[in-house]
Scaffold this active site. Structure first.
Site, PDB file in Angstrom:
ATOM      1  N   ALA A  72       0.838  -1.207   0.000  1.00 11.32           N
ATOM      2  CA  ALA A  72       0.000   0.000   0.000  1.00 11.32           C
ATOM      3  C   ALA A  72       0.866   1.247   0.000  1.00 11.32           C
ATOM      4  O   ALA A  72       2.035   1.212   0.386  1.00 11.32           O
ATOM      5  CB  ALA A  72      -0.921  -0.005   1.218  1.00 11.32           C
ATOM      6  N   ASP A  73       0.263   2.357  -0.411  1.00  7.76           N
ATOM      7  CA  ASP A  73       0.917   3.654  -0.332  1.00  7.76           C
ATOM      8  C   ASP A  73      -0.151   4.716  -0.084  1.00  7.76           C
ATOM      9  O   ASP A  73      -1.238   4.656  -0.669  1.00  7.76           O
ATOM     10  CB  ASP A  73       1.672   3.984  -1.625  1.00  7.76           C
ATOM     11  CG  ASP A  73       2.580   5.181  -1.420  1.00  7.76           C
ATOM     12  OD1 ASP A  73       3.665   4.990  -0.852  1.00  7.76           O
ATOM     13  OD2 ASP A  73       2.181   6.300  -1.792  1.00  7.76           O
ATOM     14  N   THR A  74       0.165   5.667   0.790  1.00  8.74           N
ATOM     15  CA  THR A  74      -0.787   6.719   1.165  1.00  8.74           C
ATOM     16  C   THR A  74      -0.182   8.090   0.885  1.00  8.74           C
ATOM     17  O   THR A  74       0.994   8.325   1.176  1.00  8.74           O
ATOM     18  CB  THR A  74      -1.140   6.610   2.668  1.00  8.74           C
ATOM     19  OG1 THR A  74      -1.694   5.323   2.922  1.00  8.74           O
ATOM     20  CG2 THR A  74      -2.146   7.677   3.084  1.00  8.74           C
TER      21      THR A  74
END
Length: 193
Positions: A72-74
């Protein structure tokens, strides 16, 4: 329910993502991968987070060969500007000052893949977050705690102090923490069927 015999891997340095995955009541192993998290000018935020999550997946898939792999990446977006993790206390101050009294959007892109079957889901979630007007001293005290330095947008909604900045949220709370767990859980169910 997810079969506890299926090995699940979370490729993330984030202690927040690890904590969120525990909420699913699944057994998993976590490890980190290093990838270049460059932001490309003019790229839509949803495309950015999915691309970065895929980059992490490509790096992580060299380390594990079977089971379920999650990456994931935010990012935080304010007035079309992507606000990543601050590189300095000064940058953290500038970011929090921008967010003060305004609404921004948090995007998290994720990959959930069944390495055994080859099934893969690449998706994202977005949540709107409104800050109350912050006092300069509050921002400085928060920065002095060290908490903003490893977080996109220079704050953590789950922090004791960071939580006090937020007056309203529209969307998935867990997305702002770093992993939209309801969407990720459904993706896991979809790829093991």
């Amino acid at each position: 329910m997810i079969d506890k015999k299926i090995p699940i891997y979370l490729a993330s340095k984030s202690p927040r993502r690890r904590k969120l995955l525990k909420l699913m009541n699944v057994n998993f192993k976590a490890f980190s991968v290093d990838v270049n998290e460059d932001i490309q000018d003019g790229e839509h935020p949803a495309k950015t987070v999915k691309r970065l999550a895929l980059d992490k997946f490509n790096a992580a898939s060299k380390k594990v060969k079977e089971g379920i792999l999650i990456t994931a990446d935010t990012i935080v977006v304010f007035k079309k500007e992507i606000l990543g993790k601050p590189r300095s206390k000064k940058e953290a101050f500038e970011t929090l000052s921008k967010l003060s009294g305004n609404t921004h959007t948090v995007y998290t892109g994720f990959v959930v893949a069944n390495l055994s079957s080859g099934k893969k889901i690449v998706d994202y979630e977005k949540t709107k977050v409104t800050f109350r007007k912050l006092e300069r001293k509050e921002i400085l005290n928060y920065i002095a705690s060290g908490s903003p330095m490893d977080k996109a947008g220079s704050y953590g909604i789950q922090d004791d102090y960071g939580a006090l900045f937020i007056s309203k949220i529209n969307g998935c709370y867990y997305n702002v923490v770093g992993l939209p767990i309801a969407k990720v859980y459904k993706a896991i169910l979809d790829i093991i069927r």
